[in-house]
Design a protein around this motif. Structure first.
Motif, PDB file in Angstrom:
ATOM      1  N   ILE A 100       0.753  -1.130   0.052  1.00 19.81           N
ATOM      2  CA  ILE A 100      -0.033  -0.072  -0.050  1.00 19.81           C
ATOM      3  C   ILE A 100       0.972   1.108   0.082  1.00 19.81           C
ATOM      4  O   ILE A 100       1.332   1.664   1.095  1.00 19.81           O
ATOM      5  N   GLN A 160      -4.731  -1.436  -4.558  1.00 18.65           N
ATOM      6  CA  GLN A 160      -5.126  -1.822  -3.062  1.00 18.65           C
ATOM      7  C   GLN A 160      -6.620  -1.764  -2.761  1.00 18.65           C
ATOM      8  O   GLN A 160      -6.818  -2.031  -1.656  1.00 18.65           O
ATOM      9  N   VAL A 187     -10.141   2.247  -1.300  1.00 25.01           N
ATOM     10  CA  VAL A 187      -9.523   3.092  -0.169  1.00 25.01           C
ATOM     11  C   VAL A 187     -10.455   4.136   0.510  1.00 25.01           C
ATOM     12  O   VAL A 187     -11.010   4.566  -0.304  1.00 25.01           O
ATOM     13  N   HIS A 227      -7.657   8.279   3.868  1.00 26.42           N
ATOM     14  CA  HIS A 227      -6.483   8.027   3.405  1.00 26.42           C
ATOM     15  C   HIS A 227      -5.733   8.993   2.394  1.00 26.42           C
ATOM     16  O   HIS A 227      -4.534   9.039   2.154  1.00 26.42           O
TER      17      HIS A 227
END
Lengths: 100, 467
Positions: free
Chosen positions: B202, B252, B255, B259
């Motif tokens: 990540i 990923q 999200v 973030h």
């Protein structure tokens, strides 16, 4: 065993004769009379030994060896020095001069 | 000889015997040199490159990447529970397995790729000139499958699985050492999930790369909205849908906004992202209206940076006009902490937006200064109580009293009060009992993609929940 002789002055016959005599088993001998022909051949085939006949102690010999190492890292390289006059620090030639 | 020749001859001293001896000597010397070089560069057991060669190639690949604008993938492989094999079967069996795995690893990658043994049961793989992430996934899966095949060792069938951590340059903007570290950390995530799988590093949370990644996300439409319903406690109907931003990252997965939104606010990307969110929400609201008739407004979170832009009302108008949506279909939410930075220009913007017909709510009320001045000064329609006010309600007496007071305050001022983060039935009962207008939270539904929401508009909460 495959041996390629690079001899610009076409005096490879003498070396070939000695090699045939020196080994009990047959030796595959090849020769090239210019560096470019030698390089072309080396790119296509693999040789155990590349024997470079040296007649002058100029920087081009060193370049030739460097290039041979790049294109044929698996071959052993043997220099045969036949040098009457020496100007460079090329060791075999200096040695030859002393002997001469 | 300094340049690499194995030996030299002097013609005047030459004879066939000396020449043959020199040839043999040259060959032996060359072989010995090659052996030394090989031992210095390759792992003796597996024949794979060693750590030193791997880093050399990795650094070279990074330089080439920068020049040619291509990508490379670094995979870090660790065998799962390999120690058990060494302990139970002996190191000889373990070494034979490692040898086989090294062979399988070589078979799983292209000739231009590099497989290396980094030590013990750890391997690294460098994939160059990768065309897509899917290619990397394919190779990773192939490696895992090849490794997992049983290995015959001295008549015994042994099996081992591997965990792979993957990082991709330049998405993961790091040097060679850091890339290896990142792939190693991703590998540990794969192990933590049970092993025999791969995980990508990540990297999106690093400041250096997130700017580039966010721009790519905008360009590639990787941002999407999830929707969470708001339920009126009196009528038991859905009265609003909050649009929640998510980033469908190619590596990923999904999200959350925490973030990347803080960074977007720093680098200014919040403006195009905010506009994109408005446009997506407006488009979805229009779609629901076309398919379900009259539907409740869609709530959209605004950043203070958006409303500080004098052009925000014009942007909003353009977005609404683009899909022919009335302003009443959007409910705009501003967090309390953002309003602390309020200026006259912001107030003017909010008044303009309000005049257009959008409803305004203060979000996360109770987390900032909770100033009563906001409630008086801003042209707001309602407040959304932060979930932190609800955590210990109704069990904790002081918290319950405070929540009751805040609800009463909002109601007294004629504001619509929505409680966020409602997760339990006892919280619902408490809020209903004390006059809270509406609730939102996991008790009702987690945020879901637009495609999973249609049944919420039937007006029946039970039906909504089963949807």
């Amino acid at each position: 065993m495959k041996i390629l002789i690079i001899d610009k002055r076409k005096q490879h016959a003498e070396l070939e004769k000695m090699l045939k005599e020196g080994f009990a088993n047959p030796v595959d001998l090849y020769h090239a009379t210019t560096e470019h022909r030698a390089f072309d051949r080396i790119r296509r085939e693999t040789f155990d030994i590349i024997l470079v006949a040296v007649y002058s102690a100029t920087g081009s010999v060193l370049e030739t060896i460097r290039h041979l190492l790049q294109i044929s890292p698996s071959s052993a390289i043997l220099v045969s020095a036949i040098v009457p006059t020496i100007r460079s620090p090329f060791k075999p030639c200096i040695r030859a001069r002393k002997i001469i | 000889m300094h340049q690499g020749a194995q030996d030299y001859l002097i013609r005047h001293q030459l004879n066939s015997h000396a020449l043959a001896r020199a040839v043999r000597y040259s060959l032996e010397r060359h072989r010995a040199q090659a052996q030394v070089v090989y031992q210095a560069q390759y792992d003796q057991l597996t024949g794979l490159a060693n750590r030193s060669v791997f880093f050399d190639r990795l650094n070279f690949a990074l330089a080439r990447c920068n020049r040619t604008q291509t990508a490379i993938a670094l995979l870090f492989l660790d065998l799962d529970h390999f120690k058990k094999i060494n302990d139970t079967c002996g190191h000889e069996h373990g070494d034979m397995m490692l040898k086989t795995i090294g062979h399988r690893l070589r078979q799983s990658i292209r000739e231009i790729d590099t497989g290396a043994r980094m030590g013990g049961d750890e391997f690294a793989i460098l994939l160059e000139h990768i065309a897509s992430v899917d290619d990397v996934k394919t190779v990773a899966q192939r490696i895992l499958e090849h490794i997992a095949r049983p290995i015959a060792v001295n008549g015994r069938q042994l099996a081992v699985t591997g965990s792979l951590g993957i990082t991709i340059y330049p998405w993961d903007c790091a040097n060679a050492q850091e890339l290896l570290k990142h792939s190693d950390s991703a590998m540990y995530r794969a192990k933590a999930q049970g092993g025999n799988r791969y995980q990508f590093y990540i990297a999106g949370l690093q400041t250096g790369s997130i700017d580039v990644e966010l721009q790519r996300a905008l360009a590639n439409d990787e941002l999407c909205l999830y929707y969470q319903p708001q339920l009126d406690l009196q009528t038991n109907t859905i009265i609003g849908m909050e649009a929640l931003l998510r980033w469908q990252h190619p590596l990923q997965g999904l999200v959350g906004p925490m973030h990347f939104i803080p960074r977007a606010e720093e680098n200014g990307l919040i403006i195009p992202i905010g506009e994109r969110v408005l446009a997506m929400a407006a488009r979805q609201a229009k779609l629901w209206r076309q398919t379900d008739g009259t539907v409740p407004p869609v709530a959209v979170n605004l950043s203070v940076h958006q409303i500080q832009e004098p052009s925000f009302p014009a942007t909003l108008k353009r977005v609404l006009e683009a899909v022919n949506l009335p302003a009443q279909a959007l409910q705009l939410e501003l967090t309390e902490r953002h309003l602390f930075q309020e200026t006259n220009a912001v107030l003017d913007t909010l008044r303009t937006v309000k005049a257009m017909g959008c409803s305004l709510y203060i979000d996360d009320f109770g987390t900032g200064y909770s100033s009563l001045r906001y409630l008086r000064a801003f042209p707001i329609d309602g407040i959304k109580l932060d979930q932190s006010l609800l955590h210990r309600v109704p069990d904790h007496v002081n918290d319950a009293t405070m929540l009751r007071a805040v609800i009463a305050l909002g109601k007294t001022l004629g504001l619509h009060v929505i409680a966020e983060g409602v997760a339990r039935q006892d919280q619902v009962d408490f809020l209903h009992e004390h006059g809270c207008d509406a609730i939102q939270g996991f008790w009702l539904s987690s945020p879901v993609p637009a495609g999973e929401t249609p049944r919420w508009f039937s007006g029946d909460r039970d039906c909504a929940l089963c949807g």
